[in-house]
Write a protein that holds these residues in place. Sequence first.
Motif, PDB file in Angstrom:
ATOM      1  N   ASP A  12       7.765   6.679  35.014  1.00  0.00           N
ATOM      2  CA  ASP A  12       8.251   5.823  36.093  1.00  0.00           C
ATOM      3  C   ASP A  12       7.710   4.451  36.228  1.00  0.00           C
ATOM      4  OD1 ASP A  12       8.912   4.937  38.638  1.00  0.00           O
ATOM      5  OD2 ASP A  12       7.967   6.289  39.931  1.00  0.00           O
ATOM      6  N   ALA A  13       8.787   3.874  35.285  1.00  0.00           N
ATOM      7  CA  ALA A  13       8.417   2.292  35.060  1.00  0.00           C
ATOM      8  C   ALA A  13       8.026   1.569  36.269  1.00  0.00           C
ATOM      9  CB  ALA A  13       9.537   1.926  34.173  1.00  0.00           C
ATOM     10  N   SER A  14       8.836   1.885  37.343  1.00  0.00           N
ATOM     11  CA  SER A  14       8.547   1.007  38.648  1.00  0.00           C
ATOM     12  C   SER A  14       7.027   0.898  38.982  1.00  0.00           C
ATOM     13  CB  SER A  14       9.408   1.576  39.788  1.00  0.00           C
ATOM     14  OG  SER A  14       8.871   2.977  40.217  1.00  0.00           O
ATOM     15  N   LYS A  15       6.068   1.820  38.485  1.00  0.00           N
ATOM     16  CA  LYS A  15       4.851   1.775  38.810  1.00  0.00           C
ATOM     17  C   LYS A  15       4.078   0.989  37.767  1.00  0.00           C
ATOM     18  CE  LYS A  15       4.704   6.601  40.762  1.00  0.00           C
ATOM     19  NZ  LYS A  15       4.160   7.880  40.398  1.00  0.00           N
ATOM     20  N   TYR A 182      11.418  10.372  28.926  1.00  0.00           N
ATOM     21  CA  TYR A 182      12.507  10.309  30.102  1.00  0.00           C
ATOM     22  C   TYR A 182      11.985   9.309  31.061  1.00  0.00           C
ATOM     23  CZ  TYR A 182      13.870  15.081  28.261  1.00  0.00           C
ATOM     24  OH  TYR A 182      14.693  15.831  27.180  1.00  0.00           O
ATOM     25  N   TYR A 183      12.908   8.402  31.305  1.00  0.00           N
ATOM     26  CA  TYR A 183      12.509   7.184  32.158  1.00  0.00           C
ATOM     27  C   TYR A 183      13.281   7.759  33.698  1.00  0.00           C
ATOM     28  CZ  TYR A 183      10.805   4.741  28.506  1.00  0.00           C
ATOM     29  OH  TYR A 183      10.086   4.579  27.281  1.00  0.00           O
ATOM     30  N   ILE A 184      12.314   7.614  34.857  1.00  0.00           N
ATOM     31  CA  ILE A 184      12.987   7.888  36.066  1.00  0.00           C
ATOM     32  C   ILE A 184      13.752   6.371  36.377  1.00  0.00           C
ATOM     33  CG2 ILE A 184      12.346   8.228  38.596  1.00  0.00           C
ATOM     34  CD1 ILE A 184      10.081   9.968  37.581  1.00  0.00           C
ATOM     35  N   VAL A 185      15.076   6.931  36.954  1.00  0.00           N
ATOM     36  CA  VAL A 185      15.713   5.421  37.503  1.00  0.00           C
ATOM     37  C   VAL A 185      15.905   5.284  38.937  1.00  0.00           C
ATOM     38  CG1 VAL A 185      17.252   5.505  35.390  1.00  0.00           C
ATOM     39  CG2 VAL A 185      17.969   6.790  37.361  1.00  0.00           C
TER      40      VAL A 185
END
Length: 185
Positions: A12-15, A182-185
């Motif tokens: 979760d790259a937003s984190k 896998y990347y959460i979008v």
Amino acid sequence: MSNKKRYAIVLDASKCIDCKACTIACKMENNVPKGPYAYRIWVAEKPFRGSFPVIKRGFLPSQCQQCSNPPCVQVCPTRASYQTEDGVVLIDYDKCILCKYCMTACPYDARYESENVHAIDKCTFCYHRLAEGREPACVETCPPKVRVFGDLNDPESEVSKLLVEHEHTVLKPEKGTKPKLYYIV
């Protein structure tokens, strides 16, 4: 449920706050040489979003994508690059002749020449830790818990649940490598 494991990481790259804990933990755990061209994992800065005064900064953590269809394994003339039964792509340093075919074949730029092992090197999901029941160092160390590691063949694993609950993507799907990051979008 299959007894065979299929490891993956959901990110979760937003984190991500680009604290470098993952990269430092990786370098220390895996004896990665110092220098700008020696890395197993990295965090790229994404372009700024928004407009002044509300501007957002983003980051994209990455590493070897542990492909299900790894081009690096296919091109290796000595079979130094290989895939384990549970799908992890590894390198047999004793067989590596530093031809760099695997580096050229990798669409993710995830390999480097290691002066420490005198071979090409890359992320291994800290394979030596998995046998001990431990997670990769980058996963264990990340303060905001950007990375979640687990077995895709276990529907009760956190990675499986995250992929069911969230829309996600992979890097460069057009390459046909079938990455297991896998990347959460």
